[in-house]
Write an enzyme that holds these catalytic residues in place. Structure first.
Site, short mmCIF file in Angstrom:
data_model
loop_
_atom_site.label_atom_id
_atom_site.label_comp_id
_atom_site.label_asym_id
_atom_site.label_seq_id
_atom_site.Cartn_x
_atom_site.Cartn_y
_atom_site.Cartn_z
N LYS A 28 0.39 -2.57 -6.27
CA LYS A 28 -0.86 -2.91 -5.57
C LYS A 28 -2.09 -2.80 -6.48
O LYS A 28 -3.00 -3.63 -6.40
CB LYS A 28 -1.04 -2.03 -4.34
CG LYS A 28 -1.27 -0.56 -4.63
CD LYS A 28 -1.45 0.23 -3.35
CE LYS A 28 -1.66 1.70 -3.64
NZ LYS A 28 -2.88 1.97 -4.41
N THR A 29 -2.12 -1.78 -7.34
CA THR A 29 -3.29 -1.62 -8.22
C THR A 29 -3.39 -2.78 -9.19
O THR A 29 -4.49 -3.26 -9.50
CB THR A 29 -3.23 -0.28 -8.99
OG1 THR A 29 -3.07 0.78 -8.04
CG2 THR A 29 -4.51 -0.05 -9.78
N ASP A 212 -9.10 -0.43 -1.97
CA ASP A 212 -7.77 0.14 -2.21
C ASP A 212 -7.50 1.23 -1.18
O ASP A 212 -8.43 1.86 -0.66
CB ASP A 212 -7.71 0.72 -3.63
CG ASP A 212 -6.29 1.05 -4.06
OD1 ASP A 212 -5.34 0.57 -3.41
OD2 ASP A 212 -6.14 1.78 -5.06
N GLU A 213 -6.21 1.49 -0.88
CA GLU A 213 -5.80 2.53 0.06
C GLU A 213 -6.54 2.38 1.40
O GLU A 213 -7.02 3.36 1.99
CB GLU A 213 -6.06 3.93 -0.54
CG GLU A 213 -5.38 4.20 -1.87
CD GLU A 213 -3.87 4.34 -1.76
OE1 GLU A 213 -3.32 4.16 -0.65
OE2 GLU A 213 -3.22 4.62 -2.78
N GLN A 243 2.13 4.77 4.57
CA GLN A 243 1.62 5.86 3.73
C GLN A 243 0.29 6.40 4.28
O GLN A 243 -0.49 6.98 3.53
CB GLN A 243 1.45 5.37 2.29
CG GLN A 243 2.77 4.98 1.64
CD GLN A 243 2.61 4.66 0.17
OE1 GLN A 243 2.43 5.54 -0.67
NE2 GLN A 243 2.68 3.38 -0.17
N ARG A 598 8.33 8.75 -4.25
CA ARG A 598 7.81 9.15 -5.57
C ARG A 598 8.92 9.12 -6.62
O ARG A 598 8.65 9.07 -7.82
CB ARG A 598 7.23 10.58 -5.55
CG ARG A 598 6.04 10.86 -4.63
CD ARG A 598 4.96 9.83 -4.73
NE ARG A 598 5.15 8.80 -3.72
CZ ARG A 598 4.52 7.62 -3.72
NH1 ARG A 598 3.70 7.33 -4.70
NH2 ARG A 598 4.73 6.74 -2.77
#
Length: 667
Positions: A28-29, A212-213, A243, A598
């Site tokens: 995504k980044t 973002d987020e 998330q 993770r």
């Protein structure tokens, strides 16, 4: 990395509002940074017209670094990559007059705001926990609730009292021409609501907005974004409802749904290809999160190898869990010759870190504690260690200064300055100076007597400390100074005092364990060893390149590690007891999902059948979430599944080869 078709679609869609549902590890980044590149180079946006928002300064700096790496020239000069609160502060700085502020308005930090609230409580002769009041006011501001509205809605005397305090607090801020942290969002929202001309000016300043987020936004943040993008709605928000783990601080995952309601032509693009984890890890994660209700359907998949089964290891006690995890980590590292930073130990709450810290230190394994306070950083631990340092080294002036008034002995700052001057003229330590006759020419009265008594007492205790084989002298010291009483009188709540007292007891227990391990027990040597570990903990922040990572699941969000240990996966820990009581199980499940995703190559989940809390041992149950995992991708140790003899032989060969490699390297 090649951009997949969904990533490309997200980057190239400009003429519609866009929600990118980006699963864990889906890049995504990169989509955000590549989209900024596309806006600049292909859509000819001016950099000063583009704003990218995230939640922390660290995340903003990392995104800025990625963009700067891509552009070596000055073509991005004027581009804004920042946090929500920084954007709000910029708006207030430009529009201070419209907000009734002076150009030199102040921004109060949490300590200043606490002091102001405490003063208001004193002025109004109200007894109320200031921390609770501060948190309540923060929640109200993030929910865009005004004191006037709350006064009308108040149903009880208590609610009315809190609303009046909130009103008095806002009036005090206005009088001081000051704002607090939450005002950085609240005031721009209020300004845009009442001033269409100011809003229009900012809409013209920001022609494209990226977030973002996005699932972590609260109501105030959403209400800031919505008017800024206006009717043209040139924006891209990237988020993942699976998330969403910050409801406890006001985040509202249903802001994703608000987008579909407020922007009917919203385009939704899903990023479901994961570039991080093995197929088995993703299948375990997908099966778990499928138990939640969903705003949007999503299924992560990977082209990476199938990978090992996820291991679940039961332990009889919490102590055995720690021992097993450290043994597994060391064994794996020896077998495969991996660097320490490839390993992470993740847990639900910060307090779980301490026993792992101790075990890693005792094994001389370097680690970095993230998102929490190191055991050695607690004031009560520093106090007791300062006493220990002075007992074994009378020349340790820094230790002397820390404890001379802990607890208070009525020795003022001026007396300590005179003591220091005298010690310098005599070329001796502060402790030794306390016992010299000549000190009376510098200090007199009760301060002189207190210093002399303290010096005599420390010297008496330290006489045989280096030969002691038990922690009894330290227990005696703590009792004689009534350190537990000092803790109680200087703690905000009984629970805080109990926590600090437990810290001290943990330190003593640790010393006792170290003594029992010594061939020739020596309390002085143990104290020296712990003081060295304290010093190492202070310098370890400088270089974490090859350290095992210890962190909470919240702190781990956005990170990845080849080998992950997820510990304490039990009822009342994960899910946490507070979430069970408030029926907030779905967020706890999302938290475990974050932990699972993770892991890149190997995931080990552990739990204990018994734990100890405040010196009481109690039985625990495995987390309900473990029964939701797919059995065909889980190796649950102790449930009848056996490893075949060839696997055991292979493990032995790998262990031997790894040990040889370590012996022949500098790792």
């Amino acid at each position: 990395m090649h951009l997949n078709s969904q990533q490309q679609a997200a980057i190239h869609l400009i003429d519609k509002p866009l929600l990118v549902l980006a699963g864990a590890g889906s890049g995504k980044t990169r989509v955000i940074t590549e989209k900024i590149h596309y806006l600049l180079k292909h859509c000819h946006y001016l950099p000063e017209k583009i704003v990218a928002l995230t939640f922390t300064n660290k995340a903003a700096q990392e995104m800025q670094a990625r963009i700067s790496k891509k552009y070596k020239d000055k073509s991005t000069e004027g581009l804004t990559v920042t946090t929500f609160h920084s954007l709000g502060m910029n708006i207030i700085r430009k529009e201070y007059a419209a907000l009734g502020l002076t150009s030199r308005f102040s921004i109060l930090d949490q300590i200043d705001a606490t002091h102001l609230l405490r003063q208001l409580l004193l002025d109004q002769q109200i007894t109320f926990p200031v921390d609770e009041l501060q948190q309540q006011i923060s929640n109200w501001k993030n929910q865009l609730k005004t004191p006037e509205d709350l006064l009308v809605q108040a149903k009880t005397a208590g609610e009315q009292r809190c609303a009046k305090l909130y009103l008095a607090y806002r009036q005090a801020l206005q009088a001081y021409h000051a704002v607090d942290f939450d005002d950085l969002l609240l005031m721009p929202v209020e300004l845009f609501d009442k001033s269409p001309e100011v809003l229009l000016k900012w809409q013209q300043k920001i022609r494209y907005l990226l977030v973002d987020e996005y699932q972590d936004t609260n109501l105030a943040q959403y209400r800031l974004l919505k008017p800024l993008v206006g009717k043209e709605a040139h924006f891209t928000v990237v988020g993942d409802d699976d998330q969403a783990i910050y409801a406890w601080r006001g985040a509202q995952a249903d802001n994703l749904i608000k987008l579909t309601e407020d922007f009917p032509n919203l385009e939704v693009i899903k990023l479901e290809q994961n570039y991080r984890s093995t197929q088995r890890i993703l299948k375990v994660a997908n099966k778990l999160i499928a138990q939640n209700t969903h705003l949007f359907d999503k299924n992560l998949w990977s082209q990476l190898q199938e990978g090992e089964k996820v291991r679940v290891i039961a332990n009889s006690t919490a102590e055995n869990e720690v021992t097993r995890v450290v043994q597994e980590l060391v064994s794996h590292r020896v077998r495969f010759n991996k660097p320490y930073h490839h390993y992470a130990i993740l847990y639900r709450s910060n307090h779980q870190a301490r026993v792992f810290e101790q075990a890693l230190r005792e094994q001389q394994i370097p680690y970095h504690l993230s998102g929490g306070q190191s055991f050695f950083a607690y004031a009560e631990i520093k106090d007791i260690l300062a006493y220990c340092r002075l007992l074994i080294n009378p020349d340790d002036d820094m230790a002397f200064l820390r404890i001379i008034n802990t607890p208070r002995r009525g020795i003022g700052t001026q007396s300590l300055q005179h003591l220091s001057t005298y010690a310098k003229t005599r070329h001796t330590s502060l402790l030794n100076a306390c016992s010299e006759m000549g000190l009376s020419t510098y200090i007199s009265g009760s301060s002189l007597r207190s210093l002399a008594q303290f010096g005599e007492w420390i010297q008496h205790l330290s006489k045989n400390i280096l030969q002691e084989t038990t922690i009894e002298p330290l227990q005696k010291l703590i009792s004689e100074i009534d350190y537990n009483g000092w803790i109680q009188s200087n703690s905000k709540t009984p629970a805080s005092a109990e926590y600090k007292q437990k810290n001290v007891q943990d330190l003593l227990n640790w010393m006792q364990r170290l003594l029992t391990k010594e061939t020739t027990p020596d309390l002085g040597a143990v104290i020296q060893r712990l003081c060295l570990l304290d010093m190492l903990s202070q310098t370890s922040q400088e270089d974490i390149a090859n350290h095992v990572q210890l962190m909470t699941l919240h702190a781990a969000k956005g990170l990845e590690f080849p080998y992950v240990f997820l510990v304490g996966v039990e009822e009342d820990l994960l899910p946490h007891r507070n979430s069970i009581q408030t029926n907030n199980i779905e967020e706890e499940r999302r938290l475990l999902y974050v932990g699972i995703t993770r892991a890149q190559e190997q995931l080990t989940i552990t739990y204990a059948a018994k734990r100890q809390r405040f010196r009481t041992t109690y039985s625990t149950k495995p987390s309900r979430f473990l029964d939701e995992l797919p059995t065909d991708h889980i190796y649950w140790e102790g449930r009848g599944e056996q490893r075949n003899p060839e696997e055991k032989k292979q493990t032995g060969r790998e262990h031997l080869a790894g040990l040889k490699a370590l012996l022949n390297s500098d790792v």
